[in-house]
Motif scaffolding. Structure first.
Motif, short mmCIF file in Angstrom:
data_model
loop_
_atom_site.label_atom_id
_atom_site.label_comp_id
_atom_site.label_asym_id
_atom_site.label_seq_id
_atom_site.Cartn_x
_atom_site.Cartn_y
_atom_site.Cartn_z
N TYR A 134 0.78 -1.24 0.00
CA TYR A 134 0.00 0.00 0.00
C TYR A 134 0.81 1.28 0.00
O TYR A 134 0.30 2.32 -0.38
N VAL A 135 2.06 1.23 0.39
CA VAL A 135 2.89 2.44 0.35
C VAL A 135 3.80 2.42 -0.87
O VAL A 135 3.86 3.40 -1.61
N GLU A 136 4.47 1.30 -1.11
CA GLU A 136 5.39 1.22 -2.24
C GLU A 136 4.72 0.77 -3.53
O GLU A 136 5.28 0.91 -4.60
N GLY A 137 3.52 0.19 -3.43
CA GLY A 137 2.76 -0.17 -4.62
C GLY A 137 3.18 -1.46 -5.31
O GLY A 137 2.86 -1.66 -6.48
N TYR A 138 3.87 -2.33 -4.62
CA TYR A 138 4.27 -3.60 -5.22
C TYR A 138 3.10 -4.57 -5.30
O TYR A 138 2.21 -4.55 -4.45
N SER A 139 3.11 -5.43 -6.29
CA SER A 139 2.10 -6.49 -6.42
C SER A 139 2.46 -7.63 -5.47
O SER A 139 3.58 -7.71 -4.96
N ALA A 140 1.53 -8.54 -5.27
CA ALA A 140 1.78 -9.70 -4.39
C ALA A 140 2.95 -10.53 -4.93
O ALA A 140 3.77 -11.02 -4.15
N ASN A 141 3.04 -10.67 -6.24
CA ASN A 141 4.15 -11.43 -6.83
C ASN A 141 5.49 -10.75 -6.59
O ASN A 141 6.49 -11.41 -6.29
N ASP A 142 5.53 -9.42 -6.71
CA ASP A 142 6.76 -8.68 -6.45
C ASP A 142 7.15 -8.76 -4.97
O ASP A 142 8.32 -8.93 -4.63
N ILE A 143 6.15 -8.65 -4.09
CA ILE A 143 6.43 -8.75 -2.65
C ILE A 143 6.98 -10.13 -2.33
O ILE A 143 7.91 -10.27 -1.53
N ALA A 144 6.43 -11.15 -2.98
CA ALA A 144 6.91 -12.52 -2.77
C ALA A 144 8.38 -12.64 -3.16
O ALA A 144 9.17 -13.27 -2.46
N ARG A 145 8.75 -12.02 -4.28
CA ARG A 145 10.15 -12.06 -4.71
C ARG A 145 11.04 -11.29 -3.74
O ARG A 145 12.15 -11.73 -3.43
N ILE A 146 10.57 -10.15 -3.25
CA ILE A 146 11.37 -9.34 -2.33
C ILE A 146 11.56 -10.07 -1.01
O ILE A 146 12.67 -10.11 -0.47
N THR A 147 10.49 -10.67 -0.49
CA THR A 147 10.55 -11.30 0.83
C THR A 147 10.94 -12.77 0.76
O THR A 147 11.02 -13.43 1.80
N GLN A 148 11.17 -13.26 -0.44
CA GLN A 148 11.52 -14.66 -0.67
C GLN A 148 10.47 -15.59 -0.08
O GLN A 148 10.77 -16.54 0.64
N SER A 149 9.22 -15.27 -0.37
CA SER A 149 8.08 -16.06 0.05
C SER A 149 7.30 -16.47 -1.20
O SER A 149 7.61 -16.02 -2.30
N ARG A 150 6.29 -17.28 -1.00
CA ARG A 150 5.40 -17.61 -2.11
C ARG A 150 4.35 -16.53 -2.23
O ARG A 150 3.97 -15.90 -1.24
N ALA A 151 3.86 -16.31 -3.44
CA ALA A 151 2.84 -15.28 -3.67
C ALA A 151 1.58 -15.59 -2.86
O ALA A 151 0.92 -14.68 -2.34
N SER A 152 1.24 -16.86 -2.73
CA SER A 152 0.06 -17.23 -1.95
C SER A 152 0.25 -16.88 -0.47
O SER A 152 -0.70 -16.47 0.20
N THR A 153 1.48 -17.00 0.02
CA THR A 153 1.77 -16.63 1.40
C THR A 153 1.59 -15.13 1.59
O THR A 153 1.02 -14.68 2.59
N VAL A 154 2.06 -14.36 0.62
CA VAL A 154 1.92 -12.90 0.69
C VAL A 154 0.44 -12.52 0.68
O VAL A 154 -0.01 -11.69 1.48
N ARG A 155 -0.34 -13.13 -0.20
CA ARG A 155 -1.77 -12.83 -0.26
C ARG A 155 -2.45 -13.20 1.06
O ARG A 155 -3.32 -12.46 1.54
N THR A 156 -2.05 -14.31 1.67
CA THR A 156 -2.62 -14.71 2.96
C THR A 156 -2.25 -13.70 4.04
O THR A 156 -3.08 -13.32 4.86
N ARG A 157 -0.99 -13.26 4.05
CA ARG A 157 -0.57 -12.27 5.04
C ARG A 157 -1.35 -10.97 4.88
O ARG A 157 -1.75 -10.35 5.87
N LEU A 158 -1.54 -10.55 3.63
CA LEU A 158 -2.31 -9.33 3.38
C LEU A 158 -3.75 -9.49 3.85
O LEU A 158 -4.31 -8.59 4.48
N LEU A 159 -4.35 -10.63 3.55
CA LEU A 159 -5.73 -10.89 3.96
C LEU A 159 -5.85 -10.88 5.48
O LEU A 159 -6.72 -10.22 6.05
N ARG A 160 -4.96 -11.59 6.15
CA ARG A 160 -5.00 -11.65 7.61
C ARG A 160 -4.73 -10.29 8.24
O ARG A 160 -5.32 -9.93 9.26
N ALA A 161 -3.85 -9.53 7.63
CA ALA A 161 -3.56 -8.19 8.14
C ALA A 161 -4.78 -7.29 8.00
O ALA A 161 -5.13 -6.56 8.93
#
Length: 176
Positions: A134-161
């Motif tokens: 929401y601040v830097e504007g990255y997509s879930a796939n980009d966040i996954a690459r940055i954090t070395q996580s799976r995109a589904s994990t990022v989407r779950t973290r966003l949903l839970r947050a």
């Protein structure tokens, strides 16, 4: 497209000026103490000076910087001396002071709390995903690459947050 390596001081200064503030805000959103954020900020740009990576364009440099910063934050929290977290003082933290300075996102909420105050109470992984989305504007796939996580994990973290934030703002507590 021609690849390039850091060529001169002017290039480095331009990258520092363009990406330094967003990177610093990201680090402040992830770390508990401003001094730690400053140390890691310096380490990231030192790594940029030392890297032999061939960058395709400025977006590649931006992505690289955030990935290195994310890795350094993870390393920082793995150290035994930093395992004990201290609550963020929202008024003292530059990122929350910056984000809370505008009334944007604060309307309709308790007058004493802004959205970013609630975000500061989230677990670090969720806070990281929220900031990058929401601040830097990255997509879930980009966040996954940055954090070395799976995109589904990022989407779950966003949903839970988002669910946790909604509960907290409605007065029901976080319920982690």
């Amino acid at each position: 497209m021609e690849k390039f390596v850091i060529k001169d001081e002017a290039w480095f200064r331009r990258i520092l000026e363009e990406l330094g503030t967003p990177l610093y805000r990201y680090l402040c959103s992830q770390l508990i103490d401003q001094r730690w954020a400053e140390d890691i900020y310096q380490d990231v740009f030192l790594a940029l000076l030392k890297t032999k990576t061939e960058f395709v364009d400025d977006d590649h440099v931006r992505f690289w910087l955030f990935r290195v910063a994310s890795n350094k934050v993870k390393q920082f929290f793995r150290k035994s001396s930093t395992l004990r977290e201290v609550l963020v003082d929202v008024d003292a933290s530059p990122i929350f002071r910056h984000l809370s300075a505008s009334d944007e996102g604060c309307s309709g909420l308790d007058a004493d709390h802004c959205v970013w105050e609630y975000v500061s109470d989230l677990p670090r992984a969720q806070r990281e995903c929220i900031y990058l989305k929401y601040v830097e504007g990255y997509s879930a796939n980009d966040i996954a690459r940055i954090t070395q996580s799976r995109a589904s994990t990022v989407r779950t973290r966003l949903l839970r947050a988002r669910i946790a934030l909604r509960r907290a703002m409605e007065g029901g507590g976080y319920g982690f």
